[in-house]
Write an enzyme that holds these catalytic residues in place. Structure first.
Site, PDB file in Angstrom:
ATOM      1  N   SER A 229      48.979   0.958  12.194  1.00  0.00           N
ATOM      2  CA  SER A 229      48.542   1.509  10.923  1.00  0.00           C
ATOM      3  C   SER A 229      48.284   3.011  11.070  1.00  0.00           C
ATOM      4  O   SER A 229      49.197   3.763  11.403  1.00  0.00           O
ATOM      5  CB  SER A 229      47.317   0.742  10.418  1.00  0.00           C
ATOM      6  OG  SER A 229      47.083   0.993   9.055  1.00  0.00           O
ATOM      7  N   GLU A 347      52.114  -7.763   5.106  1.00  0.00           N
ATOM      8  CA  GLU A 347      51.276  -6.562   5.201  1.00  0.00           C
ATOM      9  C   GLU A 347      50.252  -6.450   4.072  1.00  0.00           C
ATOM     10  O   GLU A 347      49.063  -6.215   4.303  1.00  0.00           O
ATOM     11  CB  GLU A 347      52.163  -5.303   5.170  1.00  0.00           C
ATOM     12  CG  GLU A 347      53.090  -5.137   6.365  1.00  0.00           C
ATOM     13  CD  GLU A 347      52.402  -4.568   7.588  1.00  0.00           C
ATOM     14  OE1 GLU A 347      51.167  -4.386   7.575  1.00  0.00           O
ATOM     15  OE2 GLU A 347      53.112  -4.317   8.579  1.00  0.00           O
ATOM     16  N   HIS A 441      48.484  -7.663   7.513  1.00  0.00           N
ATOM     17  CA  HIS A 441      48.394  -6.356   8.163  1.00  0.00           C
ATOM     18  C   HIS A 441      47.495  -6.430   9.397  1.00  0.00           C
ATOM     19  O   HIS A 441      46.358  -6.884   9.323  1.00  0.00           O
ATOM     20  CB  HIS A 441      47.824  -5.347   7.160  1.00  0.00           C
ATOM     21  CG  HIS A 441      47.775  -3.935   7.635  1.00  0.00           C
ATOM     22  ND1 HIS A 441      48.892  -3.164   7.857  1.00  0.00           N
ATOM     23  CD2 HIS A 441      46.711  -3.127   7.913  1.00  0.00           C
ATOM     24  CE1 HIS A 441      48.532  -1.962   8.242  1.00  0.00           C
ATOM     25  NE2 HIS A 441      47.207  -1.905   8.296  1.00  0.00           N
TER      26      HIS A 441
END
Length: 560
Positions: A229, A347, A441
């Site tokens: 990320s 995600e 995610h």
């Protein structure tokens, strides 16, 4: 500042979700200054005493730079002074200051960061027994550049180190303390720039590693930087920064997002200038000048800036960061290193507040897409149809942010003549799937670190089954073999082919499997939209996709 405030709404949402004995060496190797029979390492920075964890020794909370406090706030990191005594390195250092977000403790990513301090520029090292000239794996944590810490249980490096690599994790300045640009700060700088202090911290940590890691059994000439990320965003910035060139040899990016960022002094790509955002914040905080900002208590400053609507961005300053990431990769000026990059199929399932409100009907969805996407609307609707608007919105935002980025990294690095390895993480398990969070995610991280039973308190519990550990073992081997020699391999598993002209990729589900053409038309659509936005120069590219998209600019030469 209307665009700025709109972007702030989404950034705050991201903050809320993402916050949250002795080691015996049989023989000393060249550069290895560990004391046989003890967990003491005599490094150039100073001697440290760590803890033995069976086959691995851990050294935590080692300062890699001086505390950025007082006048050093919003300054490039300064070298730490060498200490004379043996330094205790048995506990993590404090986390960098980050905002307190109401309700964040209920999120699946939340983990208590413990004590916070501006004196937070520390790193942790896990080194395997008898390590000598071992590959080095450097982890940069995520958290939207505003939250997170290297101390999170999920990032424990012991299991990875057992694969024969030296693992390092770092803290870096976050939020307003790490990324504020301001005219007065630029005037102070010999190079006339400001912002990006958190990125400067990461570069300082890499320099410390280059100078000290041999003492821990690591090879300073075989360093892989990795992150997820915002950590993966950081890796991309490091790949574009001249200041980081030569400090790493491979790069791993999990769920990276190649978004636009503000320029330092001018409004560009739909962003106000970074300096103007700093001046705006100064007014919001009723601070007469920079000195008043420096005098503010750090916790109060961080929280007040967040509530005021300060957005945390890296800044395209023309020097540390010469261009937008997309432009640097188009120019072929990124670091010429092998890369491993990928994203997760779910995600956005854990980041739903990044989505705009769904249209009330299928017809309204189609009408909005046609209105915003013009000549490419039918392509969009074919890929993200109205028969299931929720799934289409999830997929469209996923592909625009994470999928397009991962495949673009693979394509551009392949063009550069470097091997690139692309993956899709599509693994689900009962607790996650029941919560509607299939392959959400960051859900790949505990598999990469082998910490599948050491996740955050609200993380969907991973079953204690052999197949889960087997998948984790395979992913650890792929990741560490890539760090070792640039080609991901795992015992008893399919070979992972480089992306190459066939657009190869790996799927991680119950077992690893290979495939070709992961995104196909979905990549082409997002590439065309971003290309047009870049050409127009007045639209950012990030999560403003689908029904949240501004009108896509018309087709121009060089863009589909």
């Amino acid at each position: 500042m209307q665009t700025y405030r709109l972007l702030h709404f989404f950034a705050l949402i991201s903050v809320a979700f993402v916050s949250g004995c002795a080691m015996v060496a049989s023989a000393a190797t060249p550069g290895d200054t560990r004391d046989p029979g003890s967990a003491i390492v005599d490094a150039p920075a100073g001697s440290v005493r760590g803890t033995s964890e069976g086959e691995v020794a851990a050294y935590k909370g080692i300062p890699y730079a001086a505390p950025p406090v007082g006048e050093a706030r919003w300054q490039p990191p300064r070298p730490a002074v060498r200490w004379d005594d043996v330094r205790d390195a048995t506990a993590f250092g404090p986390a960098c200051y980050q905002p307190t977000v109401p309700g964040a403790a209920n999120g699946i990513y939340y983990e208590d960061v413990g004590a916070m301090s501006e004196d937070c520029l520390s790193l942790n090292v896990w080194t395997p027994k008898d390590a000598g000239n071992a590959p080095v794996f450097v982890w940069i944590h995520g958290g939207a550049l505003v939250s997170g810490a290297s101390s999170f249980e999920m990032y424990d490096g012991a299991r990875l180190a057992k694969q024969g690599v030296v693992v390092v994790s770092i803290n870096y300045r976050l939020g307003v303390l790490g990324f504020l640009a301001h005219p007065e700060l630029s005037a102070e700088s010999p190079e006339g720039i400001s912002g990006n202090y958190g990125l400067m911290d990461q570069i300082a940590a890499l320099r410390w590693i280059e100078q000290n890691i041999a003492a821990f059994g690591g090879n300073p000439d075989n360093v892989t930087i990795a992150g997820e990320s915002a950590g993966a965003l950081s890796v991309m910035w490091l790949m574009t920064s001249p200041e980081a060139r030569g400090l790493f040899d491979k790069a791993i990016m999990e769920s990276a997002y190649m978004i636009s960022s503000p320029a330092l002094k001018e409004a560009q790509n739909g962003h106000p200038s970074a300096e103007s955002m700093g001046t705006w914040l100064q007014g919001q905080l009723d601070a007469p000048d920079l000195a008043a900002l420096r005098d503010m208590e750090p916790g109060a400053l961080v929280n007040r800036a967040t509530r005021a609507g300060f957005l945390t961005w890296s800044t395209v300053d023309g020097k540390l960061i010469p261009h937008q990431i997309a432009e640097t990769f188009d120019r072929g000026e990124q670091a010429p290193v092998p890369v491993l990059a990928g994203f997760n199929s779910g995600e956005i399932r854990s980041l739903r507040r990044l989505l705009p409100p769904a249209p009330a009907t299928k017809a309204a969805y189609e009408e909005k897409i046609r209105e915003q996407y013009g000549d490419v609307a039918e392509v969009f609707l074919a890929l993200y149809p109205s028969d299931n608007v929720d799934e289409s919105m999830l997929a469209a935002t996923r592909d625009a942010l994470y999928g397009w980025t991962a495949e673009r990294l693979a394509r551009k690095q392949t063009i550069l003549g470097e091997n690139a390895y692309l993956y899709l993480f599509d693994h689900g398990y009962p607790a996650a799937d029941k919560a509607g969070l299939h392959a959400f995610h960051a859900s790949e991280i505990p598999y990469v670190f082998g910490t599948i039973h050491d996740t955050a308190p609200n993380w969907p519990s991973i079953p204690r089954k052999a197949e889960e550990r087997e998948l984790s073992d395979a992913m650890m081997q792929y990741w560490t073999s890539f760090a070792r020699g640039g080609a991901p391999r795992a015992r008893g598993q399919v070979d992972w082919p480089a992306y190459g002209p066939d657009a190869n990729f790996m799927v991680f589900d119950t077992v690893p499997q290979t495939g070709k053409q992961l995104l196909g038309t979905r990549y082409a659509l997002n590439e065309a939209v971003v290309c047009r936005r870049r050409a127009a120069g007045d639209q950012p590219w990030h999560w403003n996709t689908g029904v949240a998209s501004p009108p896509v600019p018309p087709k121009v030469e060089g863009c589909q």
